[in-house]
Motif scaffolding. Structure first.
Motif, PDB file in Angstrom:
ATOM      1  N   THR A 108     140.255  78.996 -86.372  1.00 25.85           N
ATOM      2  CA  THR A 108     139.764  80.277 -85.860  1.00 25.85           C
ATOM      3  C   THR A 108     140.571  81.439 -86.444  1.00 25.85           C
ATOM      4  OG1 THR A 108     139.084  79.236 -83.796  1.00 25.85           O
ATOM      5  CG2 THR A 108     139.393  81.626 -83.747  1.00 25.85           C
ATOM      6  N   GLU A 110     141.206  85.467 -85.755  1.00 33.12           N
ATOM      7  CA  GLU A 110     140.997  86.665 -84.934  1.00 33.12           C
ATOM      8  C   GLU A 110     141.044  87.883 -85.844  1.00 33.12           C
ATOM      9  OE1 GLU A 110     142.984  87.055 -81.026  1.00 33.12           O
ATOM     10  OE2 GLU A 110     143.912  85.130 -81.518  1.00 33.12           O
ATOM     11  N   PRO A 137     139.229  83.098 -77.685  1.00 30.89           N
ATOM     12  CA  PRO A 137     139.733  81.927 -78.416  1.00 30.89           C
ATOM     13  C   PRO A 137     140.966  82.289 -79.251  1.00 30.89           C
ATOM     14  CG  PRO A 137     137.378  82.298 -78.827  1.00 30.89           C
ATOM     15  CD  PRO A 137     137.902  83.498 -78.103  1.00 30.89           C
TER      16      PRO A 137
END
Lengths: 354, 354
Positions: A108, A110, A137
Motif C-alpha cells: 500500500t 499512502e 490502511p
C-alpha cells in the motif's frame, strides 16, 4: 495513457509559432541560469572526445548505480561531503520511480500530496494499492512531491521530519519526488535529511530548470539503511556513463537557479492576474518555486479558452490525494522572457477566436 | 545480490595485469569489428557539439520510446523497412527486462532456456512466479535467451515460430532476450519474425560485441499488437537522446561482427581443449556465436583452478530451466587477441600456485 508523458501526445508542437504561444512546457529557463549549462555540456563532450572516450567506453559494471561518479558531486551539492546517505542513479526521475514502485508491490502507498500519475500507475501495475494519506490502511510507502503543486504543508524540513518519524513508527518509508525542487535552493531539499532519518528516499533529476531532460539522469538519495531496498527495486546500469560525466559537472556548478527562481517569483503573480483579467477560469499560482499557473477547477475549459487566444496550455493528469483518484489540472508554464510575457499579454487582450 | 551484475562485485579488477589474465569478461572484441565503432562514436559526439547539441538539448517528450530516432535504423538493420513491428527503447537490455517483468506481475513465467537471473528476479519481486517451460502451470510469458548458453533447441527461427504458435493458443507472449545475439548475423534474430507473429517480444542492445555497454541503449522489437502492452510496462524516456543518436549511427553500420564471429568460432574450441588438457574441470564450449567457455558442473572449483594459474574467470548466476531454480555456472570469455590466447596457454602450462 495514464502517465504524465501522455499529456504531450495531443500537442501539435512544442515550440512557439506565429499563431501560437506555447506555454505547454517550460522553454525559456536556460537563459536565466547562473551558468551556461549547454556550454558546459559542450565542454564535457569535447573533452570526452579529446580524452579518448573514457566514459563512453566504460561499461560501469563495478559502479552499476553510478554512485562512484555522481555520489561525491551530490554530497558536495548539498554541502554534505562524507554524509552517510547513498546515491543510486537511474535514467531520470521517471525511470527511478518506475523501479521504486516495486517497494510497494503487493502493498500500500499512502499518497500525501497531489502527485504526478506515474508512480501510482506503476504501483497499481505491480499489484499495489494507493490510498490518500491517513485515510485508514497503513502504507508501506508514503509518497509526496516537494514542492507539491499547490500544497505548502511539507514545504519545511520540520514537516518532513515529523512525517518520516510517524511513518517510521509503523515501518513505512517516505518517498519524496523532488523533480521540481531544482526550482528551490539546495537547502530546501529533503535530501539534507537523508543522513538523519532512517526511512527517507528523495528522488531528483536534471530535467527541470537545468533543461537537461534529454540527458536522462536522475538520482535517489537514500538513508544508508534503505540502500539495499532501493537497489533491490531499481535496475542497475540505468544511467549512461556519459550522462554521469555531464551530471557530475553540472552539479559541480552549485546553485545556478537563483536568477531563474527570482524571475519565476516575479512573473507568476503577474501572469495569474493577466489570466484572471482575461476571464480564463480559475487561475491559481502554483506553490513557491514552481513555474506554473494551474487551472484546477475547469482544466479543459481553461485550456480551450487559452487556445482560442492562440496560447497553448496543457491538461495535466494528477493523482489527487484528496479524492484518491486520477484527476487533472490545467497548466501553463509562466513565460519568463520579456518578449514572451508581452506576447501573452497581447494575446490575452485579443478577442478569442474559434 | 541475485542479479547478474552481482557477479562483478567480488572481482578485484577488470583488466589484465602482470599477475592476472582477466577472462571474467570480454575485452578484446572491439578490434575485431568490421568498423572502428569508437571512432564512429567520437564522430557523433564531435558533430553533436558542432551542431549546437541538437540531441542533448532535446527532451524527447514527443518520442518518449525513441522509436522516431531508432526505429527506422532497427528496421534497416534487419533489412525490413516498413515492417509493422514497433521499437521501444530503454536504458539497455537490463532496464528493459526490469520493466517488462511487469507483464508477469502476479502471473506466471515459463522459463524455456537457462537465462540470466535478472528477469526472474524482477518477476518474483513483482509478485509473479517462475516455472520451467512445460512443467504444468501455463505461463503468461515464455522467456528464452537466444543464443542460449548451451541449448540449441531454439537456434532456428522455425523453432521460435512453433514456440510462439503454441504460446498464442493459450494467450501467452514469448519474450526473447537477444543481448548475446550481436554475436550472430542479423538474419539469426527472432526480431525478423515480429512482423509475422502477434505475440513476440525481442530485446537487444549494444553492450555485447559492440562494446557500448556504457551508452545504455537497448530496444524491444514487438509485434504491433503488443506495443501497448510493452509501453504499459516499460518506463518512457529511458534512453538518453545522445545515446539514441549514437545507436542510430552504429546500427547504420550494418553487420560489423562477422570477423569477430569468425575469431570466436576459431578460438573457442582451442581454448576448451587447452582447459581440458590443463585439468580445469568440465569445460564446455558455449553455444554457437557465444564467446564463452563454461564450467557448468563445478563452477567454483573451475574458477579456483583458473585463479591458481593467474587466470580470472567468473561464477555466473543462472536461472536453470531444468531445475527451476537459481544456480550458477563458471565462465571465461575466450581470449581473441593472439597475445592473450598465447598468454592463456602459457599460464595453463604452469604449475598452479596458492
Amino acid at each position: 495513457m495514464p502517465l504524465a508523458i501522455g499529456s504531450y501526445e495531443k500537442l501539435r508542437d512544442l515550440s512557439d509559432g506565429s499563431d501560437l504561444l506555447n506555454l505547454a512546457w517550460t522553454q525559456d529557463e536556460r537563459d536565466l541560469l547562473g551558468a551556461d549549462v549547454m556550454a558546459v555540456v559542450a565542454q564535457e563532450l569535447t573533452a570526452e572526445v579529446a580524452e579518448g572516450l573514457p566514459y563512453t567506453g566504460d561499461y560501469m559494471v563495478k559502479d552499476p548505480y553510478g554512485e562512484g561518479v555522481l555520489g561525491p558531486a551530490v554530497a558536495e551539492f548539498f554541502g554534505r561531503p562524507g554524509w552517510t546517505a547513498s546515491v543510486t542513479c537511474g535514467a531520470g526521475v521517471g525511470p527511478l520511480l518506475h523501479g521504486l514502485s516495486l517497494l510497494a508491490a503487493g502493498g500500500t502507498v499512502e499518497v500525501v500530496t497531489d502527485v504526478y500519475p506515474d508512480f501510482p500507475h506503476w504501483v497499481a501495475r505491480a499489484g499495489g494499492r494507493l490510498v490518500p494519506f491517513g485515510s485508514g490502511p497503513p502504507g508501506d510507502v508514503l509518497l509526496l512531491e516537494r514542492p507539491a503543486l499547490t500544497d505548502h504543508r511539507f514545504a519545511g524540513l520540520d514537516a518532513v521530519r515529523e512525517l518520516a518519524a510517524g511513518a517510521a513508527e509503523r515501518g513505512a518509508v517516505v518517498l519524496v519526488d523532488e523533480s521540481n525542487a531544482n526550482y528551490c535552493p539546495a537547502r530546501y531539499s529533503a535530501a539534507n535529511l537523508a543522513g538523519e532519518l532512517p526511512n527517507l528516499l528523495v528522488v531528483r533529476g536534471l530535467s527541470k530548470a537545468y533543461g537537461l531532460g534529454g540527458v536522462r539522469l536522475g538520482y535517489c538519495v537514500a538513508s544508508a539503511s534503505l540502500t539495499e531496498a532501493v537497489r533491490g527495486a531499481v535496475a542497475p546500469l540505468g544511467a549512461s556513463s556519459l550522462s554521469l560525466r555531464i551530471g557530475r559537472r553540472v552539479l559541480g556548478l552549485g546553485d545556478v537557479t537563483s536568477g531563474l527562481r527570482a524571475e519565476i517569483a516575479r512573473n507568476k503573480p503577474l501572469v495569474r492576474e493577466l489570466l484572471s483579467a482575461a476571464g480564463v477560469p480559475g487561475p491559481v499560482a502554483a506553490a513557491d518555486g514552481l513555474p506554473y499557473v494551474l487551472f484546477p477547477e475547469e482544466p479543459q475549459a481553461a485550456v480551450e479558452a487559452l487556445a482560442a487566444r492562440g496560447v497553448q496550455g496543457k491538461v495535466q493528469p494528477v493523482w489527487s490525494a484528496t479524492t484518491g483518484a486520477l484527476t487533472a489540472t490545467g497548466r501553463i508554464s509562466v513565460p519568463l522572457a520579456a518578449s514572451r510575457l508581452a506576447e501573452l499579454e497581447t494575446r490575452l487582450n485579443r478577442e478569442p477566436t474559434g
